[in-house]
Motif scaffolding. Structure first.
Motif, PDB file in Angstrom:
ATOM      1  N   TYR A   6      99.532  20.171  21.851  1.00  0.00           N
ATOM      2  CA  TYR A   6     100.088  21.398  22.363  1.00  0.00           C
ATOM      3  C   TYR A   6     100.851  22.169  21.834  1.00  0.00           C
ATOM      4  O   TYR A   6     101.684  21.578  21.311  1.00  0.00           O
ATOM      5  CB  TYR A   6     100.950  20.802  24.081  1.00  0.00           C
ATOM      6  CG  TYR A   6     101.024  22.177  24.560  1.00  0.00           C
ATOM      7  CD1 TYR A   6     100.081  22.451  25.982  1.00  0.00           C
ATOM      8  CD2 TYR A   6     102.455  22.546  24.667  1.00  0.00           C
ATOM      9  CE1 TYR A   6     100.441  22.985  27.007  1.00  0.00           C
ATOM     10  CE2 TYR A   6     103.061  23.255  25.813  1.00  0.00           C
ATOM     11  CZ  TYR A   6     101.728  23.285  26.811  1.00  0.00           C
ATOM     12  OH  TYR A   6     102.417  25.070  27.718  1.00  0.00           O
ATOM     13  N   ASN A  32      97.025  23.433  26.196  1.00  0.00           N
ATOM     14  CA  ASN A  32      96.941  25.135  26.467  1.00  0.00           C
ATOM     15  C   ASN A  32      96.106  25.553  27.276  1.00  0.00           C
ATOM     16  O   ASN A  32      95.193  25.808  26.686  1.00  0.00           O
ATOM     17  CB  ASN A  32      97.401  25.665  25.278  1.00  0.00           C
ATOM     18  CG  ASN A  32      98.639  25.298  24.581  1.00  0.00           C
ATOM     19  OD1 ASN A  32      98.101  24.267  24.205  1.00  0.00           O
ATOM     20  ND2 ASN A  32     100.157  25.682  24.805  1.00  0.00           N
ATOM     21  N   ALA A  91     101.209  32.700  29.136  1.00  0.00           N
ATOM     22  CA  ALA A  91      99.995  31.803  29.006  1.00  0.00           C
ATOM     23  C   ALA A  91      98.845  31.258  30.308  1.00  0.00           C
ATOM     24  O   ALA A  91      98.064  30.530  29.580  1.00  0.00           O
ATOM     25  CB  ALA A  91     101.484  30.143  29.208  1.00  0.00           C
TER      26      ALA A  91
END
Length: 99
Positions: A20, A89, A97
């Protein structure tokens, strides 16, 4: 003057691979948030590493770079997320995001 922002990487200590990449003004608190927020993309694997494997925050959390602005951090995060295979992610667009 803008507040510094950190690009951080969560790494699996067992194999050294990142899982991540994120940005935060306080990545140490953000690590805590990832551990306790079931909606975090990193939640499940992070808790596996800490609870089942016994790894600690400082073995998982790595500061990649301190950036002078959030915009600089977003640019760097985008380059890293889109060029690093195997991350947890969620789909990514620069500065957002969630696609």
């Amino acid at each position: 003057m803008s507040e510094p922002c950190y690009v951080y990487v969560l790494v699996n200590p067992a194999d050294g691979k990142p899982f991540y990449i994120g940005i935060s003004n306080n990545p140490w608190y953000r690590f805590y948030s990832h551990q306790h927020d079931r909606c975090s993309a990193a939640w499940d694997f992070l808790n596996f590493l800490t609870e089942n494997e016994g790894f600690e925050r400082n073995q998982i959390l790595t500061i990649y770079r301190k950036c002078e602005s959030r915009s600089e951090a977003f640019d760097l995060e985008h380059r890293l997320v889109t060029s690093t295979p195997g991350l947890l992610n969620r789909p990514y667009r620069r500065g957002r995001a969630y696609a």
